[in-house]
Scaffold this motif. Structure first.
Motif, PDB file in Angstrom:
ATOM      1  N   ALA A  40       0.836  -1.196   0.000  1.00  0.00           N
ATOM      2  CA  ALA A  40       0.000   0.000   0.000  1.00  0.00           C
ATOM      3  C   ALA A  40       0.870   1.246   0.000  1.00  0.00           C
ATOM      4  O   ALA A  40       2.027   1.224   0.415  1.00  0.00           O
ATOM      5  CB  ALA A  40      -0.915   0.002   1.227  1.00  0.00           C
ATOM      6  N   TRP A  41       0.300   2.337  -0.453  1.00  0.00           N
ATOM      7  CA  TRP A  41       0.963   3.628  -0.287  1.00  0.00           C
ATOM      8  C   TRP A  41       1.058   3.947   1.206  1.00  0.00           C
ATOM      9  O   TRP A  41       0.261   3.423   2.013  1.00  0.00           O
ATOM     10  CB  TRP A  41       0.144   4.729  -0.927  1.00  0.00           C
ATOM     11  CG  TRP A  41       0.096   4.780  -2.407  1.00  0.00           C
ATOM     12  CD1 TRP A  41       0.325   3.772  -3.292  1.00  0.00           C
ATOM     13  CD2 TRP A  41      -0.235   5.934  -3.186  1.00  0.00           C
ATOM     14  NE1 TRP A  41       0.155   4.222  -4.573  1.00  0.00           N
ATOM     15  CE2 TRP A  41      -0.185   5.544  -4.547  1.00  0.00           C
ATOM     16  CE3 TRP A  41      -0.584   7.251  -2.875  1.00  0.00           C
ATOM     17  CZ2 TRP A  41      -0.461   6.434  -5.583  1.00  0.00           C
ATOM     18  CZ3 TRP A  41      -0.848   8.139  -3.898  1.00  0.00           C
ATOM     19  CH2 TRP A  41      -0.783   7.732  -5.240  1.00  0.00           C
ATOM     20  N   PRO A  42       1.974   4.801   1.608  1.00  0.00           N
ATOM     21  CA  PRO A  42       1.965   5.284   2.989  1.00  0.00           C
ATOM     22  C   PRO A  42       0.600   5.904   3.328  1.00  0.00           C
ATOM     23  O   PRO A  42       0.007   6.614   2.504  1.00  0.00           O
ATOM     24  CB  PRO A  42       3.060   6.366   2.982  1.00  0.00           C
ATOM     25  CG  PRO A  42       3.984   5.962   1.875  1.00  0.00           C
ATOM     26  CD  PRO A  42       3.095   5.360   0.818  1.00  0.00           C
ATOM     27  N   HIS A  43       0.093   5.572   4.494  1.00  0.00           N
ATOM     28  CA  HIS A  43      -1.169   6.109   5.026  1.00  0.00           C
ATOM     29  C   HIS A  43      -2.404   5.577   4.300  1.00  0.00           C
ATOM     30  O   HIS A  43      -3.499   6.106   4.479  1.00  0.00           O
ATOM     31  CB  HIS A  43      -1.182   7.657   4.994  1.00  0.00           C
ATOM     32  CG  HIS A  43       0.105   8.282   5.423  1.00  0.00           C
ATOM     33  ND1 HIS A  43       0.620   8.093   6.697  1.00  0.00           N
ATOM     34  CD2 HIS A  43       0.999   9.058   4.759  1.00  0.00           C
ATOM     35  CE1 HIS A  43       1.775   8.746   6.796  1.00  0.00           C
ATOM     36  NE2 HIS A  43       2.023   9.329   5.635  1.00  0.00           N
ATOM     37  N   PRO A  56     -12.292  14.740   4.544  1.00  0.00           N
ATOM     38  CA  PRO A  56     -11.090  15.182   3.831  1.00  0.00           C
ATOM     39  C   PRO A  56      -9.931  15.526   4.774  1.00  0.00           C
ATOM     40  O   PRO A  56      -9.001  16.226   4.362  1.00  0.00           O
ATOM     41  CB  PRO A  56     -11.591  16.456   3.147  1.00  0.00           C
ATOM     42  CG  PRO A  56     -12.513  17.062   4.173  1.00  0.00           C
ATOM     43  CD  PRO A  56     -13.168  15.888   4.900  1.00  0.00           C
ATOM     44  N   ASN A  57     -10.009  15.051   6.021  1.00  0.00           N
ATOM     45  CA  ASN A  57      -9.092  15.547   7.051  1.00  0.00           C
ATOM     46  C   ASN A  57      -7.980  14.574   7.423  1.00  0.00           C
ATOM     47  O   ASN A  57      -7.500  14.581   8.554  1.00  0.00           O
ATOM     48  CB  ASN A  57      -9.895  15.936   8.299  1.00  0.00           C
ATOM     49  CG  ASN A  57     -10.875  17.056   8.017  1.00  0.00           C
ATOM     50  OD1 ASN A  57     -10.511  18.057   7.407  1.00  0.00           O
ATOM     51  ND2 ASN A  57     -12.119  16.881   8.442  1.00  0.00           N
ATOM     52  N   ASP A  58      -7.584  13.724   6.482  1.00  0.00           N
ATOM     53  CA  ASP A  58      -6.456  12.835   6.711  1.00  0.00           C
ATOM     54  C   ASP A  58      -5.177  13.615   6.404  1.00  0.00           C
ATOM     55  O   ASP A  58      -4.638  13.585   5.299  1.00  0.00           O
ATOM     56  CB  ASP A  58      -6.568  11.607   5.799  1.00  0.00           C
ATOM     57  CG  ASP A  58      -5.552  10.527   6.125  1.00  0.00           C
ATOM     58  OD1 ASP A  58      -4.551  10.844   6.796  1.00  0.00           O
ATOM     59  OD2 ASP A  58      -5.748   9.374   5.699  1.00  0.00           O
ATOM     60  N   THR A  59      -4.690  14.331   7.403  1.00  0.00           N
ATOM     61  CA  THR A  59      -3.563  15.238   7.184  1.00  0.00           C
ATOM     62  C   THR A  59      -2.281  14.489   6.842  1.00  0.00           C
ATOM     63  O   THR A  59      -1.438  15.009   6.098  1.00  0.00           O
ATOM     64  CB  THR A  59      -3.339  16.134   8.405  1.00  0.00           C
ATOM     65  OG1 THR A  59      -3.169  15.298   9.564  1.00  0.00           O
ATOM     66  CG2 THR A  59      -4.521  17.059   8.623  1.00  0.00           C
ATOM     67  N   ALA A  60      -2.119  13.273   7.356  1.00  0.00           N
ATOM     68  CA  ALA A  60      -0.920  12.493   7.042  1.00  0.00           C
ATOM     69  C   ALA A  60      -0.880  12.165   5.560  1.00  0.00           C
ATOM     70  O   ALA A  60       0.154  12.343   4.900  1.00  0.00           O
ATOM     71  CB  ALA A  60      -0.879  11.224   7.880  1.00  0.00           C
ATOM     72  N   LEU A  61      -1.998  11.684   5.014  1.00  0.00           N
ATOM     73  CA  LEU A  61      -2.052  11.386   3.592  1.00  0.00           C
ATOM     74  C   LEU A  61      -1.943  12.666   2.771  1.00  0.00           C
ATOM     75  O   LEU A  61      -1.238  12.700   1.754  1.00  0.00           O
ATOM     76  CB  LEU A  61      -3.349  10.655   3.246  1.00  0.00           C
ATOM     77  CG  LEU A  61      -3.584  10.366   1.755  1.00  0.00           C
ATOM     78  CD1 LEU A  61      -2.441   9.551   1.164  1.00  0.00           C
ATOM     79  CD2 LEU A  61      -4.918   9.649   1.555  1.00  0.00           C
ATOM     80  N   ALA A  62      -2.612  13.715   3.198  1.00  0.00           N
ATOM     81  CA  ALA A  62      -2.577  14.976   2.455  1.00  0.00           C
ATOM     82  C   ALA A  62      -1.160  15.512   2.321  1.00  0.00           C
ATOM     83  O   ALA A  62      -0.805  16.137   1.321  1.00  0.00           O
ATOM     84  CB  ALA A  62      -3.466  16.014   3.132  1.00  0.00           C
ATOM     85  N   GLY A  63      -0.318  15.231   3.301  1.00  0.00           N
ATOM     86  CA  GLY A  63       1.047  15.734   3.284  1.00  0.00           C
ATOM     87  C   GLY A  63       2.027  14.883   2.510  1.00  0.00           C
ATOM     88  O   GLY A  63       3.193  15.262   2.331  1.00  0.00           O
ATOM     89  N   LEU A  64       1.592  13.709   2.051  1.00  0.00           N
ATOM     90  CA  LEU A  64       2.476  12.821   1.299  1.00  0.00           C
ATOM     91  C   LEU A  64       2.891  13.468  -0.017  1.00  0.00           C
ATOM     92  O   LEU A  64       2.062  14.038  -0.731  1.00  0.00           O
ATOM     93  CB  LEU A  64       1.760  11.497   1.013  1.00  0.00           C
ATOM     94  CG  LEU A  64       2.537  10.430   0.241  1.00  0.00           C
ATOM     95  CD1 LEU A  64       3.708   9.898   1.054  1.00  0.00           C
ATOM     96  CD2 LEU A  64       1.600   9.288  -0.170  1.00  0.00           C
ATOM     97  N   THR A  65       4.174  13.384  -0.366  1.00  0.00           N
ATOM     98  CA  THR A  65       4.658  13.931  -1.629  1.00  0.00           C
ATOM     99  C   THR A  65       4.939  12.808  -2.623  1.00  0.00           C
ATOM    100  O   THR A  65       5.097  11.643  -2.235  1.00  0.00           O
ATOM    101  CB  THR A  65       5.951  14.742  -1.436  1.00  0.00           C
ATOM    102  OG1 THR A  65       7.019  13.845  -1.077  1.00  0.00           O
ATOM    103  CG2 THR A  65       5.780  15.801  -0.355  1.00  0.00           C
ATOM    104  N   VAL A  70       7.580   7.588  -4.361  1.00  0.00           N
ATOM    105  CA  VAL A  70       8.530   6.839  -5.182  1.00  0.00           C
ATOM    106  C   VAL A  70       9.583   6.183  -4.303  1.00  0.00           C
ATOM    107  O   VAL A  70       9.920   4.999  -4.471  1.00  0.00           O
ATOM    108  CB  VAL A  70       9.180   7.754  -6.232  1.00  0.00           C
ATOM    109  CG1 VAL A  70      10.281   7.002  -6.990  1.00  0.00           C
ATOM    110  CG2 VAL A  70       8.142   8.286  -7.206  1.00  0.00           C
ATOM    111  N   ASP A  71      10.096   6.931  -3.332  1.00  0.00           N
ATOM    112  CA  ASP A  71      11.116   6.386  -2.426  1.00  0.00           C
ATOM    113  C   ASP A  71      10.563   5.243  -1.583  1.00  0.00           C
ATOM    114  O   ASP A  71      11.290   4.296  -1.245  1.00  0.00           O
ATOM    115  CB  ASP A  71      11.670   7.487  -1.527  1.00  0.00           C
ATOM    116  CG  ASP A  71      12.553   8.474  -2.280  1.00  0.00           C
ATOM    117  OD1 ASP A  71      12.983   8.153  -3.401  1.00  0.00           O
ATOM    118  OD2 ASP A  71      12.796   9.575  -1.738  1.00  0.00           O
TER     119      ASP A  71
END
Length: 261
Positions: A40-43, A56-65, A70-71
């Protein structure tokens, strides 16, 4: 090592959807003797309904770049006992191209991939299907969730309403606008001149969000340098190609291609 001597496959998930969309592909490849992973992707390692409850308030996922994403896959692959075959869909297809460019796989299959930086997606259907996730004039601290109407256009066009509703419930999860924006930055760069492991890019006749013409330009961006770079357009496929009734035909084509390289 050649791809046909490798028995490890890593499936790379695209945007908007759960990594569980690979489940039937994993089982199918495992029946052919492969060890498979679909991290899975992070978060995002939770059921689709649970992840939607955070919208829409999953701030951890929202902050993923995008770079972090990729890393995340690169580090997962580096920890495996052998270089894998990497198979990615949509944004996961772009990540596959990047990981192959980094020499992290023995072969790569990019299924309807988002194009790397420099391959300009000017098709109207791409813009219509995908622009909302960029969240222009909205907060990057909030995640984006694809509506059923957008899912019908971007992923499941041509399917029945019942199928569209069911697949939305099973697959659709919130997305990071930051990841989406990163897909058009230098983090999404591929060196098209660099020698690389065998790479197959596939496309679908009826894909709206990543049209076949865009995948063909992606393929043509690679320079002739002795590396194997192949392209295949499948008739009748939309962007929900992993779950369409024809998915085994696509998987068999990929398995056959792997066996030859």
């Amino acid at each position: 090592m050649k791809a046909n001597n490798t028995k490890t496959v890593v499936f790379v998930t695209g945007a908007f959807v759960s990594h569980n969309g690979w489940d039937q592909w994993k089982a199918y490849f495992e029946n052919q003797g492969y060890t498979t992973y679909a991290p899975a992707w992070p978060h995002k390692d939770a059921p689709a309904a649970e992840l939607r409850d955070r919208q829409p308030n999953d701030t951890a996922l929202a902050g993923l770049t995008f770079k972090e994403l990729v890393d995340h896959y690169a580090n997962f692959i580096k920890a495996l006992p052998e270089k894998p075959i990497i198979i990615g869909h949509s944004l996961g297809g772009l990540i596959t191209q990047i990981l192959i460019n980094r020499d992290l796989g023995v072969a790569g299959i990019a299924i309807h991939p988002v194009p790397p930086q420099g391959v300009i997606p000017y098709e109207f259907s791409f813009l219509k299907a995908g622009y909302k996730v960029f969240g222009l004039f909205t907060s990057l601290k909030k995640t984006y969730l694809m509506s059923l109407a957008d899912w019908q256009y971007a992923f499941t066009n041509g399917m029945t309403l019942e199928e569209q509703m069911q697949t939305w419930e099973e697959n659709v999860i919130p997305e990071s606008k930051t990841v989406a924006r990163g897909g058009i930055t230098s983090a999404a760069r591929v060196d098209f001149k660099k020698a690389h492991a065998p790479l197959l890019i596939t496309s679908g006749e009826f894909d709206n969000i990543i049209p076949a013409s865009l995948n063909l330009r992606n393929f043509k961006a690679y320079k002739q340098n002795g590396s194997v770079t192949d392209y295949k357009e499948f008739p009748g496929r939309n962007h929900y190609v992993l779950g369409q009734p024809t998915w085994k035909e696509d998987a068999d084509y990929i398995l056959d291609w792997i066996s030859k390289h």
